[in-house]
Design a protein around this motif. Structure first.
Motif, PDB file in Angstrom:
ATOM      1  N   LEU A   1       0.785  -1.117   0.035  1.00  0.00           N
ATOM      2  CA  LEU A   1      -0.075  -0.041  -0.038  1.00  0.00           C
ATOM      3  C   LEU A   1       0.752   1.297  -0.048  1.00  0.00           C
ATOM      4  O   LEU A   1       0.689   2.251  -0.561  1.00  0.00           O
ATOM      5  CB  LEU A   1      -1.097  -0.045   1.123  1.00  0.00           C
ATOM      6  N   VAL A   2       2.041   1.128   0.804  1.00  0.00           N
ATOM      7  CA  VAL A   2       2.806   2.365   1.025  1.00  0.00           C
ATOM      8  C   VAL A   2       3.528   2.689  -0.401  1.00  0.00           C
ATOM      9  O   VAL A   2       3.554   3.542  -0.867  1.00  0.00           O
ATOM     10  CB  VAL A   2       3.583   2.153   2.158  1.00  0.00           C
ATOM     11  N   VAL A   3       4.060   1.734  -0.952  1.00  0.00           N
ATOM     12  CA  VAL A   3       4.787   1.696  -2.081  1.00  0.00           C
ATOM     13  C   VAL A   3       3.782   2.061  -3.437  1.00  0.00           C
ATOM     14  O   VAL A   3       4.190   2.803  -4.239  1.00  0.00           O
ATOM     15  CB  VAL A   3       5.436   0.304  -2.589  1.00  0.00           C
ATOM     16  N   GLY A   4       2.859   1.234  -3.442  1.00  0.00           N
ATOM     17  CA  GLY A   4       1.871   1.874  -4.606  1.00  0.00           C
ATOM     18  C   GLY A   4       1.082   3.338  -4.348  1.00  0.00           C
ATOM     19  O   GLY A   4       1.050   3.933  -5.363  1.00  0.00           O
ATOM     20  N   GLY A   5       1.199   3.594  -3.401  1.00  0.00           N
ATOM     21  CA  GLY A   5       0.334   4.871  -3.166  1.00  0.00           C
ATOM     22  C   GLY A   5       1.388   6.010  -3.392  1.00  0.00           C
ATOM     23  O   GLY A   5       1.048   6.999  -3.888  1.00  0.00           O
ATOM     24  N   ALA A   6       2.737   5.678  -2.927  1.00  0.00           N
ATOM     25  CA  ALA A   6       3.724   6.591  -3.414  1.00  0.00           C
ATOM     26  C   ALA A   6       3.995   6.638  -4.431  1.00  0.00           C
ATOM     27  O   ALA A   6       4.288   7.810  -5.188  1.00  0.00           O
ATOM     28  CB  ALA A   6       4.894   6.197  -2.292  1.00  0.00           C
ATOM     29  N   GLY A   7       3.881   5.592  -5.095  1.00  0.00           N
ATOM     30  CA  GLY A   7       4.168   5.449  -6.885  1.00  0.00           C
ATOM     31  C   GLY A   7       3.045   6.251  -7.627  1.00  0.00           C
ATOM     32  O   GLY A   7       3.386   7.076  -8.600  1.00  0.00           O
ATOM     33  N   LEU A   8       1.890   6.229  -7.010  1.00  0.00           N
ATOM     34  CA  LEU A   8       0.759   7.121  -7.722  1.00  0.00           C
ATOM     35  C   LEU A   8       1.002   8.620  -7.582  1.00  0.00           C
ATOM     36  O   LEU A   8       1.069   9.225  -8.525  1.00  0.00           O
ATOM     37  CB  LEU A   8      -0.560   6.568  -7.130  1.00  0.00           C
ATOM     38  N   VAL A   9       1.359   9.131  -6.500  1.00  0.00           N
ATOM     39  CA  VAL A   9       1.742  10.426  -5.939  1.00  0.00           C
ATOM     40  C   VAL A   9       3.036  10.913  -6.849  1.00  0.00           C
ATOM     41  O   VAL A   9       2.729  11.782  -7.517  1.00  0.00           O
ATOM     42  CB  VAL A   9       1.962  10.547  -4.539  1.00  0.00           C
ATOM     43  N   VAL A  10       3.979  10.187  -6.987  1.00  0.00           N
ATOM     44  CA  VAL A  10       5.183  10.527  -7.676  1.00  0.00           C
ATOM     45  C   VAL A  10       4.914  10.438  -9.259  1.00  0.00           C
ATOM     46  O   VAL A  10       5.322  11.640  -9.694  1.00  0.00           O
ATOM     47  CB  VAL A  10       6.142   9.590  -7.452  1.00  0.00           C
TER      48      VAL A  10
END
Length: 87
Positions: free
Chosen positions: A38-47
């Protein structure tokens, strides 16, 4: 407002809420693969959406229903985050 910008901002709001949900789970002491993803995927969306907004790259034309569906997803995601973080 431009449909593409609205779509990308909504996408980054959803990504931020996913990342915060994962961080909340990890901070609570429950280390799991799903929370990390969740952290990696969410951060990837934001970036990725931040990069698209910063560079001005434009995706293919978006149907109107897609944009409003993403806005609805962002609103529900934010409502969920407010409910999770309320004491």
């Amino acid at each position: 407002m431009d449909k593409v910008v609205l779509y990308q901002v909504s996408m980054s709001i959803v990504g931020a809420s996913l990342a915060l949900n994962g961080l909340q789970t990890l901070r609570g002491g429950s280390v799991s693969i799903s929370a990390g993803l969740l952290v990696v995927g969410g951060a990837g969306l934001v970036v990725s959406t931040g990069y698209q907004l910063a560079t001005g790259s434009r995706p293919d034309p978006l149907p109107t229903w897609t944009v409003w569906g993403m806005v609805l997803a962002a609103a529900l995601s934010m409502a969920g985050m407010v409910l999770v973080f309320l004491p």
